[in-house]
Write a protein that holds these residues in place. Sequence first.
Motif, PDB file in Angstrom:
ATOM      1  N   CYS A  58      34.185  46.479  39.350  1.00 39.43           N
ATOM      2  CA  CYS A  58      34.860  45.842  38.224  1.00 39.43           C
ATOM      3  C   CYS A  58      33.919  45.581  37.053  1.00 39.43           C
ATOM      4  O   CYS A  58      32.768  45.221  37.242  1.00 39.43           O
ATOM      5  CB  CYS A  58      35.474  44.517  38.676  1.00 39.43           C
ATOM      6  N   ASN A  59      34.455  45.749  35.844  1.00 37.88           N
ATOM      7  CA  ASN A  59      33.655  45.407  34.663  1.00 37.88           C
ATOM      8  C   ASN A  59      34.018  44.024  34.137  1.00 37.88           C
ATOM      9  O   ASN A  59      33.325  43.489  33.286  1.00 37.88           O
ATOM     10  CB  ASN A  59      33.760  46.468  33.574  1.00 37.88           C
ATOM     11  N   LYS A  60      35.096  43.446  34.656  1.00 36.05           N
ATOM     12  CA  LYS A  60      35.483  42.078  34.293  1.00 36.05           C
ATOM     13  C   LYS A  60      35.952  41.386  35.570  1.00 36.05           C
ATOM     14  O   LYS A  60      36.673  41.974  36.372  1.00 36.05           O
ATOM     15  CB  LYS A  60      36.590  42.095  33.244  1.00 36.05           C
ATOM     16  N   LEU A  88      36.078  33.667  33.970  1.00 35.96           N
ATOM     17  CA  LEU A  88      36.639  34.943  33.537  1.00 35.96           C
ATOM     18  C   LEU A  88      35.651  35.522  32.541  1.00 35.96           C
ATOM     19  O   LEU A  88      35.495  34.998  31.439  1.00 35.96           O
ATOM     20  CB  LEU A  88      38.018  34.755  32.887  1.00 35.96           C
ATOM     21  N   ASP A  89      34.937  36.560  32.969  1.00 38.51           N
ATOM     22  CA  ASP A  89      33.894  37.121  32.121  1.00 38.51           C
ATOM     23  C   ASP A  89      33.566  38.521  32.617  1.00 38.51           C
ATOM     24  O   ASP A  89      34.045  38.952  33.670  1.00 38.51           O
ATOM     25  CB  ASP A  89      32.650  36.233  32.166  1.00 38.51           C
ATOM     26  N   THR A  90      32.688  39.195  31.878  1.00 42.80           N
ATOM     27  CA  THR A  90      32.239  40.502  32.340  1.00 42.80           C
ATOM     28  C   THR A  90      31.357  40.299  33.570  1.00 42.80           C
ATOM     29  O   THR A  90      30.741  39.240  33.747  1.00 42.80           O
ATOM     30  CB  THR A  90      31.434  41.244  31.253  1.00 42.80           C
ATOM     31  N   THR A  91      31.296  41.314  34.384  1.00 48.99           N
ATOM     32  CA  THR A  91      30.451  41.255  35.574  1.00 48.99           C
ATOM     33  C   THR A  91      29.006  41.004  35.168  1.00 48.99           C
ATOM     34  O   THR A  91      28.318  40.161  35.767  1.00 48.99           O
ATOM     35  CB  THR A  91      30.565  42.576  36.367  1.00 48.99           C
ATOM     36  N   ASN A 115      27.781  39.497  32.476  1.00 49.29           N
ATOM     37  CA  ASN A 115      27.571  38.116  32.027  1.00 49.29           C
ATOM     38  C   ASN A 115      27.536  37.140  33.204  1.00 49.29           C
ATOM     39  O   ASN A 115      26.736  36.202  33.216  1.00 49.29           O
ATOM     40  CB  ASN A 115      28.641  37.688  31.034  1.00 49.29           C
TER      41      ASN A 115
END
Length: 157
Positions: free
Chosen positions: A55-57, A69-72, A74
């Motif tokens: 996953c990218n988020k 809830l954020d990018t992987t 971050n």
Amino acid sequence: KAMVHRPPILVLDEPTAGVDVQLRKNLWNNVRALNRQGVTIILTTHLMYEAQEMCNKIAIINKGNLIALDTTNNLLDSIKTKKIIFKVKEINTINLENLNGIKFSYNSNGEIIASYERKKHKIDEIISKVKNAGMEIIDISTDEGDLEDVFIHLTKS
């Protein structure tokens, strides 16, 4: 059957539960291919390594509440500590003065574990502390932390 009409969004709920290694590998290859074709994939999983890899988020839910809830990337960057594991020929005592927050511990495998804030210290500084204690380093490995560490940190009560 769910893919016959080429949906723009595909929801996968624990798709690898009870699946053997080869089938899981094929499944993830197919999911990646669908995503490259523009299909949005929503994945629910308890396996943090799968989420981190696929996953990218990421959304992290705890007791029904959305807590992240954020990018992987971050979320992984939010990990403040890092570990270096030293396999040494013989363990000596490390001078506890001027450690500036670096914590050393020992495990039953004859290894020394250095835990430190990744933005505060450099690896060569930590290697020097081990060498200055007169220890011969045989091997080094690092633990950057992973999404499981982020999850545990965010959900501990």
